[in-house]
Design a protein around this motif. Structure first.
Motif, PDB file in Angstrom:
ATOM      1  N   ASP A 185      37.361  46.015  48.736  1.00 39.08           N
ATOM      2  CA  ASP A 185      36.609  47.260  48.303  1.00 39.08           C
ATOM      3  C   ASP A 185      36.670  47.841  46.874  1.00 39.08           C
ATOM      4  O   ASP A 185      35.930  48.481  46.464  1.00 39.08           O
ATOM      5  N   ALA A 186      37.653  47.353  46.152  1.00 41.91           N
ATOM      6  CA  ALA A 186      37.614  47.708  44.729  1.00 41.91           C
ATOM      7  C   ALA A 186      36.692  46.744  43.744  1.00 41.91           C
ATOM      8  O   ALA A 186      36.583  47.222  42.666  1.00 41.91           O
ATOM      9  N   TYR A 187      35.997  45.966  44.344  1.00 42.15           N
ATOM     10  CA  TYR A 187      34.999  45.132  43.606  1.00 42.15           C
ATOM     11  C   TYR A 187      33.680  45.081  44.013  1.00 42.15           C
ATOM     12  O   TYR A 187      33.725  45.272  45.102  1.00 42.15           O
TER      13      TYR A 187
ATOM     14  N   ALA B 257      31.064  47.999  44.802  1.00 44.28           N
ATOM     15  CA  ALA B 257      32.349  48.470  45.061  1.00 44.28           C
ATOM     16  C   ALA B 257      32.617  49.604  46.049  1.00 44.28           C
ATOM     17  O   ALA B 257      31.669  50.623  45.863  1.00 44.28           O
ATOM     18  N   GLY B 258      32.918  49.417  47.033  1.00 41.95           N
ATOM     19  CA  GLY B 258      33.307  50.670  48.182  1.00 41.95           C
ATOM     20  C   GLY B 258      32.153  50.309  49.214  1.00 41.95           C
ATOM     21  O   GLY B 258      32.083  50.880  50.163  1.00 41.95           O
TER      22      GLY B 258
ATOM     23  N   MET C 218      37.218  41.241  53.957  1.00 46.16           N
ATOM     24  CA  MET C 218      36.131  40.267  54.164  1.00 46.16           C
ATOM     25  C   MET C 218      34.747  40.789  53.649  1.00 46.16           C
ATOM     26  O   MET C 218      34.455  41.948  53.698  1.00 46.16           O
ATOM     27  N   VAL C 219      33.847  39.843  52.939  1.00 45.17           N
ATOM     28  CA  VAL C 219      32.534  40.189  52.847  1.00 45.17           C
ATOM     29  C   VAL C 219      31.709  38.928  53.615  1.00 45.17           C
ATOM     30  O   VAL C 219      32.075  37.966  53.602  1.00 45.17           O
TER      31      VAL C 219
ATOM     32  N   ALA D 230      31.493  36.053  44.710  1.00 41.91           N
ATOM     33  CA  ALA D 230      32.050  36.392  43.336  1.00 41.91           C
ATOM     34  C   ALA D 230      32.271  37.905  43.344  1.00 41.91           C
ATOM     35  O   ALA D 230      31.527  38.560  44.284  1.00 41.91           O
ATOM     36  N   ALA D 231      33.563  38.225  42.505  1.00 42.02           N
ATOM     37  CA  ALA D 231      33.708  39.445  42.603  1.00 42.02           C
ATOM     38  C   ALA D 231      33.862  40.091  41.122  1.00 42.02           C
ATOM     39  O   ALA D 231      34.347  39.224  40.065  1.00 42.02           O
ATOM     40  N   GLU D 232      33.667  41.410  40.656  1.00 38.21           N
ATOM     41  CA  GLU D 232      33.675  42.142  39.316  1.00 38.21           C
ATOM     42  C   GLU D 232      33.998  43.287  39.626  1.00 38.21           C
ATOM     43  O   GLU D 232      33.709  43.959  40.951  1.00 38.21           O
ATOM     44  N   SER D 233      34.618  44.141  38.815  1.00 38.90           N
ATOM     45  CA  SER D 233      35.221  45.306  38.849  1.00 38.90           C
ATOM     46  C   SER D 233      34.570  46.462  37.958  1.00 38.90           C
ATOM     47  O   SER D 233      35.175  47.438  37.602  1.00 38.90           O
TER      48      SER D 233
END
Length: 125
Positions: free
Chosen positions: A29-31, A52-53, A77-78, A96-99
């Motif tokens: 959830d942070a990403y 995010a969220g 999970m996503v 992929a993830a980013e913040s």
């Protein structure tokens, strides 16, 4: 965060498939999470993303009306639910993830810092 994509396989045109992206090492959830795909001989392209969220989702034109991204925060999970699949959806799919995107998410793969290993989706009869 570490990501692992799974769920790819062979599906007939018009069929459905759900891809999973398992996150570890941090709360997903942070990403902002994006799904991308890369077909043979083509550049990696953005498919969908969720902020995010999880308040906002965005889809590329090829994905609109057919693909849906969702989160399961409890399972970290996503998912990418794909329906009405076409031959042109054949590709390796990556999560992929980013913040850094705040309340939105980016379409450019260059913005994403963390990548899963990819899972192959083949749409063929």
């Amino acid at each position: 965060v570490q990501l692992q994509a799974s769920g790819g396989g062979l599906v007939q045109p018009g069929g459905s498939l759900r891809l999973s992206c398992a996150a570890s090492g941090s709360f997903v959830d942070a990403y902002a999470i994006g799904w991308f795909r890369q077909a043979p001989g083509k550049e990696r392209e953005w498919v969908v993303c969720v902020s995010a969220g999880g308040d906002s989702t965005y889809s590329s034109d090829p994905a609109k009306g057919r693909f849906t991204i969702s989160r399961d925060s409890l399972k970290n999970m996503v998912y990418l639910q794909m329906s009405d699949l076409k031959a042109e959806d054949t590709a390796i799919y990556y999560c992929a993830a980013e913040s850094s995107s705040g309340t939105g998410c980016y379409a450019s793969p260059k913005r994403y810092n963390y990548w899963g290993q990819g899972t192959l989706v083949t749409v063929s009869s």
